[in-house]
Design a protein around this motif. Structure first.
Motif, PDB file in Angstrom:
ATOM      1  N   UNK A 298      -4.903  53.669  59.934  1.00 46.04           N
ATOM      2  CA  UNK A 298      -5.251  52.260  59.793  1.00 46.04           C
ATOM      3  C   UNK A 298      -4.225  51.438  60.547  1.00 46.04           C
ATOM      4  N   UNK A 299      -4.558  50.194  60.762  1.00 52.45           N
ATOM      5  CA  UNK A 299      -3.650  49.282  61.444  1.00 52.45           C
ATOM      6  C   UNK A 299      -3.099  48.296  60.429  1.00 52.45           C
ATOM      7  N   UNK A 300      -1.906  47.774  60.680  1.00 52.43           N
ATOM      8  CA  UNK A 300      -1.410  46.705  59.810  1.00 52.43           C
ATOM      9  C   UNK A 300      -2.385  45.519  59.858  1.00 52.43           C
ATOM     10  N   UNK A 301      -2.506  44.854  58.733  1.00 57.26           N
ATOM     11  CA  UNK A 301      -3.429  43.727  58.649  1.00 57.26           C
ATOM     12  C   UNK A 301      -2.823  42.634  57.793  1.00 57.26           C
ATOM     13  N   UNK A 302      -3.431  41.455  57.842  1.00 60.98           N
ATOM     14  CA  UNK A 302      -3.043  40.361  56.969  1.00 60.98           C
ATOM     15  C   UNK A 302      -4.301  39.824  56.289  1.00 60.98           C
ATOM     16  N   UNK A 303      -4.163  38.717  55.575  1.00 59.88           N
ATOM     17  CA  UNK A 303      -5.288  38.200  54.794  1.00 59.88           C
ATOM     18  C   UNK A 303      -6.430  37.704  55.673  1.00 59.88           C
ATOM     19  N   UNK A 304      -6.152  37.432  56.933  1.00 55.52           N
ATOM     20  CA  UNK A 304      -7.189  36.940  57.833  1.00 55.52           C
ATOM     21  C   UNK A 304      -7.792  38.021  58.720  1.00 55.52           C
TER      22      UNK A 304
ATOM     23  N   UNK B 128     -11.649  39.354  45.225  1.00 56.32           N
ATOM     24  CA  UNK B 128     -12.186  38.747  46.434  1.00 56.32           C
ATOM     25  C   UNK B 128     -11.011  38.437  47.351  1.00 56.32           C
ATOM     26  N   UNK B 129     -11.250  38.368  48.655  1.00 60.61           N
ATOM     27  CA  UNK B 129     -10.136  38.101  49.566  1.00 60.61           C
ATOM     28  C   UNK B 129      -9.606  36.674  49.486  1.00 60.61           C
ATOM     29  N   UNK B 130     -10.229  35.854  48.644  1.00 63.36           N
ATOM     30  CA  UNK B 130      -9.694  34.506  48.405  1.00 63.36           C
ATOM     31  C   UNK B 130      -8.771  34.475  47.189  1.00 63.36           C
ATOM     32  N   UNK B 131      -8.644  35.589  46.487  1.00 62.55           N
ATOM     33  CA  UNK B 131      -7.798  35.654  45.292  1.00 62.55           C
ATOM     34  C   UNK B 131      -6.353  35.337  45.686  1.00 62.55           C
ATOM     35  N   UNK B 132      -5.746  34.326  45.066  1.00 59.01           N
ATOM     36  CA  UNK B 132      -4.392  33.928  45.458  1.00 59.01           C
ATOM     37  C   UNK B 132      -3.332  34.996  45.186  1.00 59.01           C
ATOM     38  N   UNK B 133      -3.511  35.803  44.158  1.00 60.70           N
ATOM     39  CA  UNK B 133      -2.543  36.870  43.879  1.00 60.70           C
ATOM     40  C   UNK B 133      -2.617  37.928  44.975  1.00 60.70           C
TER      41      UNK B 133
ATOM     42  N   UNK C  40      -3.732  37.580  48.043  1.00 59.86           N
ATOM     43  CA  UNK C  40      -3.228  36.987  49.292  1.00 59.86           C
ATOM     44  C   UNK C  40      -1.700  36.942  49.289  1.00 59.86           C
ATOM     45  N   UNK C  41      -1.119  36.587  48.150  1.00 61.48           N
ATOM     46  CA  UNK C  41       0.340  36.539  48.054  1.00 61.48           C
ATOM     47  C   UNK C  41       0.969  37.914  48.205  1.00 61.48           C
ATOM     48  N   UNK C  42       0.349  38.926  47.616  1.00 60.37           N
ATOM     49  CA  UNK C  42       0.881  40.289  47.739  1.00 60.37           C
ATOM     50  C   UNK C  42       0.812  40.788  49.183  1.00 60.37           C
ATOM     51  N   UNK C  43      -0.269  40.474  49.867  1.00 62.49           N
ATOM     52  CA  UNK C  43      -0.390  40.873  51.274  1.00 62.49           C
ATOM     53  C   UNK C  43       0.656  40.135  52.099  1.00 62.49           C
ATOM     54  N   UNK C  44       0.798  38.826  51.863  1.00 64.62           N
ATOM     55  CA  UNK C  44       1.782  38.022  52.606  1.00 64.62           C
ATOM     56  C   UNK C  44       3.203  38.526  52.403  1.00 64.62           C
ATOM     57  N   UNK C  45       3.523  39.005  51.192  1.00 61.23           N
ATOM     58  CA  UNK C  45       4.867  39.537  50.928  1.00 61.23           C
ATOM     59  C   UNK C  45       5.187  40.719  51.828  1.00 61.23           C
ATOM     60  N   UNK C  46       4.165  41.533  52.122  1.00 61.59           N
ATOM     61  CA  UNK C  46       4.385  42.729  52.934  1.00 61.59           C
ATOM     62  C   UNK C  46       4.435  42.385  54.417  1.00 61.59           C
ATOM     63  N   UNK C  47       3.470  41.613  54.883  1.00 63.60           N
ATOM     64  CA  UNK C  47       3.382  41.367  56.321  1.00 63.60           C
ATOM     65  C   UNK C  47       4.273  40.225  56.776  1.00 63.60           C
ATOM     66  N   UNK C  48       4.637  39.323  55.868  1.00 66.20           N
ATOM     67  CA  UNK C  48       5.521  38.221  56.211  1.00 66.20           C
ATOM     68  C   UNK C  48       4.884  37.223  57.150  1.00 66.20           C
ATOM     69  N   UNK C  49       5.624  36.208  57.459  1.00 71.19           N
ATOM     70  CA  UNK C  49       5.137  35.127  58.300  1.00 71.19           C
ATOM     71  C   UNK C  49       4.922  35.572  59.742  1.00 71.19           C
TER      72      UNK C  49
END
Length: 148
Positions: free
Chosen positions: A3-9, A105-110, A112-121
């Motif tokens: 798999x490839x790294x991904x983010x919420x989008x 759902x991919x709109x779930x804020x938790x 999204x936050x968990x994914x953002x913690x891993x991939x960062x800004x």
């Protein structure tokens, strides 16, 4: 499964599911599937839309992931194991039980936050890059003097 790294989008565009049949060892060897179970009986695909965002509870830690494979298998003693192949946002994979995840759902804020913690800004498009100070100057309309 590769798999490839991904983010919420980007997860929908980057992740492919293994579905339609139970995986064989050859599928894992060719990076098409996350897992193939041996020593089980009556393997079948779990009826689930894939890929599917989830929050995985692993050792009391929440981990954002996406299900890319879902199968049910029976053990010798008749126990049904519902097993998921997960794609993690850093490009790694993991195996989990259905009982250990929350489907979201991919709109779930938790999630999204968990994914953002891993991939960062840094994982997002160049839109979020710092703007050069020269491009960010503001002028006073009255006297055309630069305002700091």
């Amino acid at each position: 499964m590769e798999t490839k790294p991904y983010d919420v989008d980007t997860w929908r565009f980057l992740l492919k599911a293994f579905s339609g049949r139970v995986a064989k060892p050859e599928d894992v060897d060719s990076d098409a599937a996350v897992f193939a179970l041996g020593d089980t009986e009556n393997g079948r695909v779990i009826d689930m839309e894939l890929p599917q965002p989830v929050i995985w509870w692993n050792d009391d830690e929440e981990i954002g992931a996406v299900v890319v494979q879902a199968e049910a298998h029976e053990t010798d003693d008749g126990e049904v194991l519902e097993v998921l192949g997960l794609a993690l946002p850093d490009g790694e994979t993991a195996v989990a039980f259905l009982d250990d995840v929350d489907l979201v759902d991919d709109t779930d804020p938790v999630w999204r936050g968990l994914i953002d913690e891993v991939v960062g800004e840094d994982a997002y498009d160049d839109e979020d890059e710092d703007i050069d100070d020269e491009d960010n100057e503001v002028f006073d309309e009255d006297d055309d003097d630069q305002v700091s």
